[in-house]
Design a protein around this motif. Sequence first.
Motif, short mmCIF file in Angstrom:
data_model
loop_
_atom_site.label_atom_id
_atom_site.label_comp_id
_atom_site.label_asym_id
_atom_site.label_seq_id
_atom_site.Cartn_x
_atom_site.Cartn_y
_atom_site.Cartn_z
N LYS A 183 45.95 32.34 -15.56
CA LYS A 183 46.19 30.90 -15.78
C LYS A 183 45.18 30.04 -15.02
CE LYS A 183 50.98 31.02 -17.21
NZ LYS A 183 52.36 30.61 -16.94
N PRO A 184 44.94 30.29 -13.74
CA PRO A 184 43.95 29.46 -13.05
C PRO A 184 42.52 29.68 -13.58
CG PRO A 184 44.95 31.01 -11.49
CD PRO A 184 45.67 31.14 -12.79
N ALA A 185 42.21 30.87 -14.04
CA ALA A 185 40.87 31.12 -14.60
C ALA A 185 40.68 30.33 -15.89
CB ALA A 185 40.65 32.61 -14.84
N VAL A 186 41.69 30.34 -16.76
CA VAL A 186 41.62 29.57 -18.01
C VAL A 186 41.54 28.08 -17.69
CG1 VAL A 186 42.92 28.91 -20.08
CG2 VAL A 186 42.75 31.32 -19.43
N ALA A 187 42.34 27.62 -16.74
CA ALA A 187 42.30 26.20 -16.35
C ALA A 187 40.92 25.83 -15.83
CB ALA A 187 43.37 25.91 -15.31
N SER A 188 40.29 26.72 -15.10
CA SER A 188 38.95 26.47 -14.58
C SER A 188 37.94 26.30 -15.72
CB SER A 188 38.53 27.62 -13.66
OG SER A 188 37.23 27.41 -13.17
N LEU A 189 38.03 27.16 -16.75
CA LEU A 189 37.14 27.03 -17.91
C LEU A 189 37.38 25.71 -18.63
CD1 LEU A 189 37.04 30.55 -19.59
CD2 LEU A 189 35.14 29.31 -18.57
N GLN A 190 38.65 25.32 -18.76
CA GLN A 190 38.98 24.06 -19.42
C GLN A 190 38.44 22.87 -18.63
OE1 GLN A 190 43.21 24.87 -19.65
NE2 GLN A 190 43.07 25.20 -21.87
N ALA A 241 34.71 22.63 -19.22
CA ALA A 241 34.43 22.08 -20.54
C ALA A 241 34.67 20.57 -20.57
CB ALA A 241 35.29 22.77 -21.59
N SER A 242 35.75 20.11 -19.93
CA SER A 242 36.04 18.67 -19.87
C SER A 242 34.95 17.94 -19.09
CB SER A 242 37.39 18.43 -19.20
OG SER A 242 38.42 18.94 -19.99
N ASN A 243 34.50 18.52 -18.00
CA ASN A 243 33.44 17.92 -17.20
C ASN A 243 32.16 17.79 -18.02
OD1 ASN A 243 32.00 16.91 -15.00
ND2 ASN A 243 31.58 18.93 -14.18
N LEU A 244 31.80 18.84 -18.74
CA LEU A 244 30.60 18.77 -19.58
C LEU A 244 30.75 17.72 -20.68
CD1 LEU A 244 29.74 22.56 -20.01
CD2 LEU A 244 28.48 20.86 -18.66
N ALA A 245 31.93 17.69 -21.31
CA ALA A 245 32.17 16.74 -22.40
C ALA A 245 32.09 15.30 -21.89
CB ALA A 245 33.52 17.00 -23.04
N SER A 246 32.58 15.07 -20.67
CA SER A 246 32.54 13.71 -20.12
C SER A 246 31.11 13.24 -19.88
CB SER A 246 33.34 13.63 -18.82
OG SER A 246 32.66 14.28 -17.76
N LYS A 247 30.18 14.18 -19.80
CA LYS A 247 28.77 13.85 -19.59
C LYS A 247 27.97 13.94 -20.89
CE LYS A 247 29.05 15.14 -14.87
NZ LYS A 247 28.56 15.85 -13.75
N ASP A 293 26.45 20.75 -11.17
CA ASP A 293 27.86 20.86 -11.59
C ASP A 293 28.20 22.28 -12.01
OD1 ASP A 293 28.41 18.20 -11.12
OD2 ASP A 293 28.18 17.59 -13.22
N TRP A 294 27.34 22.88 -12.83
CA TRP A 294 27.62 24.24 -13.29
C TRP A 294 27.57 25.22 -12.12
CZ3 TRP A 294 25.66 29.09 -13.26
CH2 TRP A 294 26.33 30.01 -14.06
N GLN A 295 26.59 25.07 -11.26
CA GLN A 295 26.47 25.99 -10.13
C GLN A 295 27.69 25.93 -9.22
OE1 GLN A 295 22.64 25.26 -8.30
NE2 GLN A 295 21.58 25.57 -10.24
N GLN A 296 28.20 24.72 -8.98
CA GLN A 296 29.40 24.58 -8.16
C GLN A 296 30.62 25.17 -8.86
OE1 GLN A 296 29.66 23.66 -4.98
NE2 GLN A 296 27.44 23.57 -5.00
N TRP A 297 30.73 24.88 -10.17
CA TRP A 297 31.86 25.43 -10.92
C TRP A 297 31.82 26.95 -10.90
CZ3 TRP A 297 31.51 28.66 -15.14
CH2 TRP A 297 32.74 29.07 -15.65
N TYR A 298 30.67 27.53 -11.13
CA TYR A 298 30.56 28.99 -11.20
C TYR A 298 30.96 29.64 -9.89
CZ TYR A 298 28.86 33.55 -12.69
OH TYR A 298 28.79 34.88 -13.04
#
Length: 101
Positions: A16-23, A26-32, A75-80
């Motif tokens: 569940k937390p892994a899926v939430a992290s992917l979501q 994706a939301s962060n990327l979409a907002s940009k 952003d991606w590096q921090q998320w990863y």
Amino acid sequence: MIVVRDVFRVQFGQMKPAVASLQDMASNLASKGETFPFRVLTDAAGPYYTLVLELTFDSLAAYESEMKTLFATEDWQQWYKSFLPFLTDGQREIYNIVETD
């Protein structure tokens, strides 16, 4: 066209937390204004705790270009870095889409 599947094995109890992290990513990327055609898949039967990120691109060159740009962002590096602790293993699969019409 190609399909790229990043297949992750997730630690027990962390799906569940892994899926939430992917979501969230994706939301962060979409907002940009950055969007990728993707789906998130989870196992319905073994191997258990499998999480798949499936992306579609016009070509391998388009995939490589998009990922090179994405992977260079802070952003991606921090998320990863925050996503890695959920995982035990992973692999990448790349397929050509064959039109049947």
